[in-house]
Design an enzyme around this catalytic site. Structure first.
Site, short mmCIF file in Angstrom:
data_model
loop_
_atom_site.label_atom_id
_atom_site.label_comp_id
_atom_site.label_asym_id
_atom_site.label_seq_id
_atom_site.Cartn_x
_atom_site.Cartn_y
_atom_site.Cartn_z
N HIS A 27 -43.91 13.15 -32.22
CA HIS A 27 -43.76 14.31 -31.34
C HIS A 27 -43.97 15.63 -32.08
CE1 HIS A 27 -39.75 15.31 -33.01
NE2 HIS A 27 -39.58 14.00 -33.07
N ASP A 28 -44.62 16.56 -31.39
CA ASP A 28 -44.80 17.93 -31.87
C ASP A 28 -45.70 18.04 -33.10
OD1 ASP A 28 -42.85 19.32 -29.99
OD2 ASP A 28 -41.51 17.90 -30.97
N GLY A 79 -41.89 13.85 -36.91
CA GLY A 79 -42.17 14.92 -35.98
C GLY A 79 -42.52 16.23 -36.66
#
Length: 284
Positions: free
Chosen positions: A127-128, A145
């Protein structure tokens, strides 16, 4: 773009949810699943058994091999189902068993893959994360992340990137590296834990950097990262100032200095014990 272009080819075993937007010339092979908030642009090919979920946009000409998942919920205990995003750039190739998760509300809110990337089998983009254009991720790479990878960087097989690490433009991360800190643009790191062994000379040479510029880059690198036995004799901040004064007009040196001075969660990868003597092994 119509919801589903009439020119799209969708295998009858695949499921395309109402609301999904499927572009012209898209080919969706058997046993794929496309969520209601997905946008698939023209010319995408999902070969088979591909799942695309969430608010995910797949750029034109992307090819996804079997058992890849795009835009699934992040592996973050703070995630509460917010409508975060995943964006895949045009012409990127995603090989078997790759997982790319969408962003989080506590992060940037988007996981972004650039154009013309190659992500090889069994790799994970968390994520991200943000990958630039032309990035190559070799088999079995994993990243936490919020990782940022600059344009045309190369991450070799089974490397592991700690969350919030930054990998600079055209940097090289060697195979089976555990990278806990930032890698400067054009830097080359090896080992577990990763240590800086020089610049990515082979990439520089293949991309048209001339010999005189290579020599100036080498001198600037040696001034910034001297031999290990000399490293404690001069503070890094002083070496940074000296390199800026002498070599700061070189665009690639300026790029490295700007990267070093940018905000960082993780600091910089340290130089290898061999210091300047080890950088000659990079093929120049």
């Amino acid at each position: 773009m119509d919801s589903v272009s009439r020119a799209a080819e969708i295998h009858p075993s695949s499921i395309v949810a109402d609301g999904a937007r499927i572009g012209h010339g898209v080919r969706i092979g058997p046993w794929c699943s496309i969520g209601p908030d997905v946008v698939i642009e023209d010319g995408v090919h999902l070969i088979a058994n591909v799942i695309v979920d969430g608010h995910t946009q797949v750029g034109a000409g992307v090819v996804c091999y079997p058992f890849t998942t795009l835009g699934m919920a992040p592996q973050d205990l703070k995630y509460r189902g917010e409508p975060t995003r995943c964006i895949i750039g045009a012409r990127t190739v995603i090989r078997e068993h790759v997982t790319i998760h969408r962003g989080t509300a506590t992060g940037s809110g988007v996981t972004r893959i650039g154009e013309d990337c190659l992500i090889m089998a069994n790799s994970h983009v968390a994520h991200d994360c943000t990958l630039g254009n032309g990035v190559i991720i070799v088999n079995n790479v994993v990243m936490g992340g919020h990782v940022t990878i600059g344009d045309r960087a190369r991450i070799m097989g089974a490397a592991a990137l700690h969350q919030f690490v930054r990998i600079g433009h055209a940097a090289l991360v060697g195979g089976v590296c555990g990278v806990e800190a930032d890698v400067i643009p054009y830097g080359s790191v090896l080992g577990n834990r990763a240590r800086l062994v020089g610049l990515h000379w082979i990439w520089l040479k293949r991309n048209g950097v001339q010999a005189d510029e290579m020599h100036r880059l080498r001198r600037a690198f040696r001034a910034l990262y001297p031999r290990a036995m000399e490293e404690e004799s001069t503070a890094f901040s002083r070496r940074l100032t000296a390199v800026r004064t002498e070599y700061g007009d070189e665009p690639k040196v300026a790029e490295i200095l700007a990267f070093i001075e940018a905000p960082s969660h993780r600091g910089l990868v340290r130089v290898a014990g061999g210091g300047a003597a080890s950088i000659e092994s990079d093929g120049v």
